[in-house]
Design an enzyme around this catalytic site. Structure first.
Site, PDB file in Angstrom:
ATOM      1  N   CYS A 108     -20.248  24.786 -72.027  1.00 38.09           N
ATOM      2  CA  CYS A 108     -21.712  24.874 -71.987  1.00 38.09           C
ATOM      3  C   CYS A 108     -22.373  23.773 -72.799  1.00 38.09           C
ATOM      4  O   CYS A 108     -23.549  23.476 -72.586  1.00 38.09           O
ATOM      5  CB  CYS A 108     -22.175  26.240 -72.477  1.00 38.09           C
ATOM      6  SG  CYS A 108     -21.831  26.556 -74.224  1.00 38.09           S
ATOM      7  N   CYS A 158     -29.721  22.703 -68.098  1.00 37.62           N
ATOM      8  CA  CYS A 158     -30.010  24.125 -68.292  1.00 37.62           C
ATOM      9  C   CYS A 158     -29.302  24.642 -69.541  1.00 37.62           C
ATOM     10  O   CYS A 158     -29.890  25.354 -70.357  1.00 37.62           O
ATOM     11  CB  CYS A 158     -29.573  24.915 -67.059  1.00 37.62           C
ATOM     12  SG  CYS A 158     -30.030  26.665 -67.120  1.00 37.62           S
ATOM     13  N   CYS A 159     -28.032  24.274 -69.710  1.00 31.68           N
ATOM     14  CA  CYS A 159     -27.295  24.686 -70.900  1.00 31.68           C
ATOM     15  C   CYS A 159     -27.887  24.079 -72.165  1.00 31.68           C
ATOM     16  O   CYS A 159     -27.924  24.726 -73.215  1.00 31.68           O
ATOM     17  CB  CYS A 159     -25.826  24.302 -70.774  1.00 31.68           C
ATOM     18  SG  CYS A 159     -24.857  25.345 -69.662  1.00 31.68           S
ATOM     19  N   CYS A 179     -23.339  32.972 -68.114  1.00 30.95           N
ATOM     20  CA  CYS A 179     -24.576  33.375 -67.470  1.00 30.95           C
ATOM     21  C   CYS A 179     -24.299  33.792 -66.022  1.00 30.95           C
ATOM     22  O   CYS A 179     -23.393  33.265 -65.373  1.00 30.95           O
ATOM     23  CB  CYS A 179     -25.582  32.227 -67.505  1.00 30.95           C
ATOM     24  SG  CYS A 179     -26.223  31.875 -69.166  1.00 30.95           S
ATOM     25  N   CYS A 221     -23.979  31.186 -62.999  1.00 32.41           N
ATOM     26  CA  CYS A 221     -22.915  30.180 -63.082  1.00 32.41           C
ATOM     27  C   CYS A 221     -21.532  30.787 -63.355  1.00 32.41           C
ATOM     28  O   CYS A 221     -20.626  30.093 -63.807  1.00 32.41           O
ATOM     29  CB  CYS A 221     -23.243  29.159 -64.168  1.00 32.41           C
ATOM     30  SG  CYS A 221     -24.766  28.223 -63.850  1.00 32.41           S
TER      31      CYS A 221
END
Length: 245
Positions: free
Chosen positions: A229, A122-123, A203, A206
């Site tokens: 990240c 995702c990062c 975010c 998280c």
């Protein structure tokens, strides 16, 4: 062709280090922006808990300096409002909102829940690859990282060379007391979530509140074997994304 030896990124890193010896972090920043990399340097800001300090310094040197904000699509609404407030207050005219590639997002994270099953991917989707694209054309970039923040940052230099670009960390040797004192002296507004128990803000999915006595970044990716990240050379960010930033 005059036959002279070309100046390499390593040469430029060493020259900035040499010229910045004995200077304060803000003086180093001014040197990088105005003398060593005029027009070819950008800052990368999360507009998080302590971002206003570096942004204020930049605004006093050159408010038109490019500032990259990675708009992941997963930020707290408070962060987006804080970003807009700081831009207006500091007179920043070079802020760029960089988003994930839409085709990449649809393929990699169609339902928006990738963070819950694979936060590294995702990062990479929402931060690493967008930043890699955004840095195209820049010879150097500025971060607000500090040595006291995590064990992985304890040896952070003020100037470093990463993947052919000079990275400038003007606040590397600042302490938490230094940061707090500067916020007060400059009259800078804090991110609204700081008073709600979020000393480090990423975010929304998280990031959690930090309990008393915990490290300031304990609320980032809590319960996961993850502390960064990926935009600062995490090993997993270099696999499969073509990125080493």
């Amino acid at each position: 062709m005059d036959g002279s030896t070309p100046i390499t990124p390593l040469d430029r890193q060493r020259a900035l280090e040499r010229d910045a010896e004995g200077l304060t972090g803000e003086e180093l920043l001014a040197l990088a922006i105005t003398r060593h990399f005029p027009g070819t340097i950008t800052a990368v800001s999360s507009f998080g808990a302590e971002a206003a300090l570096l942004l204020d310094m930049i605004s006093r040197i050159d408010p038109a300096t490019p500032v990259i904000f990675l708009e992941t699509g997963k930020h707290f609404p408070e962060t987006l409002r804080y970003r807009d407030r700081l831009i207006a207050k500091l007179g920043l005219t070079g802020v760029r909102n960089e988003q994930p590639d839409e085709a990449d997002r649809k393929q990699t994270d169609p339902d928006g829940h990738l963070w819950s099953v694979n936060p590294d991917r995702c990062c990479a989707l929402r931060k690493v690859r967008p930043l890699e694209r955004a840095l195209t054309g820049f010879d150097a970039w500025i971060t607000g990282r500090k040595r006291f923040q995590t064990a992985t940052r304890e040896g952070l230099p003020r100037v470093e060379l990463v993947d052919g670009r000079v990275k400038v960390n003007p606040l590397a040797d600042w302490t938490q007391n230094d940061v707090d004192a500067a916020f007060n002296a400059r009259g800078l507004p804090r991110h609204p979530l700081v008073d709600q128990g979020y000393p480090s803000i990423g975010c929304l999915p998280c990031t959690r509140r930090v309990a008393e006595g915990e490290n300031a970044r304990a609320g980032r990716w809590s319960g996961m074997e993850k502390t960064e990240c990926g935009i600062h050379n995490a090993w997993w960010a270099q696999q499969g994304s073509g990125s080493g930033i």
